[in-house]
Every structure is written in C-alpha cells, then in structure tokens.
Design a protein around this motif. Sequence first.
Motif, PDB file in Angstrom:
ATOM      1  N   UNK A  20       3.417  32.941 -27.569  1.00 14.53           N
ATOM      2  CA  UNK A  20       3.362  34.093 -28.454  1.00 14.53           C
ATOM      3  C   UNK A  20       2.253  35.035 -28.004  1.00 14.53           C
ATOM      4  N   UNK A  21       2.511  36.318 -28.154  1.00 12.91           N
ATOM      5  CA  UNK A  21       1.506  37.337 -27.855  1.00 12.91           C
ATOM      6  C   UNK A  21       1.168  38.112 -29.118  1.00 12.91           C
ATOM      7  N   UNK A  22      -0.055  38.584 -29.167  1.00 10.00           N
ATOM      8  CA  UNK A  22      -0.531  39.381 -30.300  1.00 10.00           C
ATOM      9  C   UNK A  22      -1.265  40.580 -29.706  1.00 10.00           C
ATOM     10  N   UNK A  23      -0.607  41.715 -29.673  1.00 11.66           N
ATOM     11  CA  UNK A  23      -1.167  42.913 -29.071  1.00 11.66           C
ATOM     12  C   UNK A  23      -1.797  43.788 -30.139  1.00 11.66           C
ATOM     13  N   UNK A  24      -3.044  44.170 -29.906  1.00 17.93           N
ATOM     14  CA  UNK A  24      -3.772  45.001 -30.862  1.00 17.93           C
ATOM     15  C   UNK A  24      -3.813  46.446 -30.397  1.00 17.93           C
ATOM     16  N   UNK A  25      -3.765  47.349 -31.344  1.00 14.31           N
ATOM     17  CA  UNK A  25      -3.947  48.769 -31.046  1.00 14.31           C
ATOM     18  C   UNK A  25      -4.762  49.402 -32.166  1.00 14.31           C
ATOM     19  N   UNK A  26      -5.543  50.416 -31.817  1.00 11.53           N
ATOM     20  CA  UNK A  26      -6.349  51.106 -32.807  1.00 11.53           C
ATOM     21  C   UNK A  26      -7.711  50.470 -33.047  1.00 11.53           C
ATOM     22  N   UNK A  27      -7.990  49.336 -32.429  1.00  9.36           N
ATOM     23  CA  UNK A  27      -9.294  48.694 -32.535  1.00  9.36           C
ATOM     24  C   UNK A  27      -9.464  47.749 -31.352  1.00  9.36           C
ATOM     25  N   UNK A  28     -10.718  47.314 -31.133  1.00  9.54           N
ATOM     26  CA  UNK A  28     -11.030  46.443 -29.999  1.00  9.54           C
ATOM     27  C   UNK A  28     -10.974  44.997 -30.448  1.00  9.54           C
ATOM     28  N   UNK A  29      -9.956  44.305 -29.971  1.00  9.51           N
ATOM     29  CA  UNK A  29      -9.700  42.955 -30.458  1.00  9.51           C
ATOM     30  C   UNK A  29     -10.822  41.981 -30.102  1.00  9.51           C
ATOM     31  N   UNK A  30     -11.535  42.210 -29.022  1.00 11.76           N
ATOM     32  CA  UNK A  30     -12.574  41.272 -28.589  1.00 11.76           C
ATOM     33  C   UNK A  30     -13.707  41.160 -29.607  1.00 11.76           C
TER      34      UNK A  30
END
Length: 125
Positions: A20-30
């Motif tokens: 499974x992948x979880x792609x983030x946008x609009x913020x820095x996931x790290x």
Amino acid sequence: QVQLVESGGGSVQPGGSLRLSCAASGFTLSYYRVGWFRQAPGKEREGVSSIRANVDITDYADPVKGRFTVTRDNAKNTAYLQMNDLKPEDTGVYFCAAALGSMGSWESPSWYDYWGQGTQVTVSS
C-alpha cells in the motif's frame, strides 16, 4: 490543499502480498508520524502500524508483526505498508493517517490530524 491518498489495495489469496502507498500533498509528510489503520465490516478501526516523524522508528500491532513493514520515502512524500503472508483476517479497508506533534498511543485514531480515503484489501481463497 492537504490530502492523503492511499493506493495499492486489491484482492489476493492467503499467503499473498500487497504494498500500500500513502501519498501526501499540501504538507511535508516527513514532519508527521504516519499511522496505518484498518477497519473490517462491523468492527472498530484498529491500528496496524506506524512510523515516527524524522526517524525510522516503527510500531506494529501484534497480529501483523513479522509480516508487515512500514517505510517512508521523504523525497516522494509517501509512506508505504508492505504486507506479506496475508491472511483472511487481514481483510478490511486500510487507511493511512498523519499526526503532527507528540501523542499518546499510536494506535488511537484520535491523535491523527489527516486521513486518507481508504483502500480495500481482501484476502480470500
């Protein structure tokens, strides 16, 4: 716009694997702890795994220890859940979530700030 998008779900036979992948946008996931949760029909959402912000310290629920692995790729702003040796009891909708700051139990959904829409995982022969 802040968004988490899961992908990679599907139907597999027992013993199979999915990532499974979880792609983030609009913020820095790290900067965020990422949690993976699942929800089976008629059951409460339960924590599966998490990976802490900025360090690769991971947690796993007992039923998935040794079979699931959570990782993150900061360059891609994405987290992953590798699921091996899948069992029928792993069936459910899988969600990723992101939490900023300190928290209590990683397994508690209430600590998380952002959630994806979920992806279905079905394990059946």
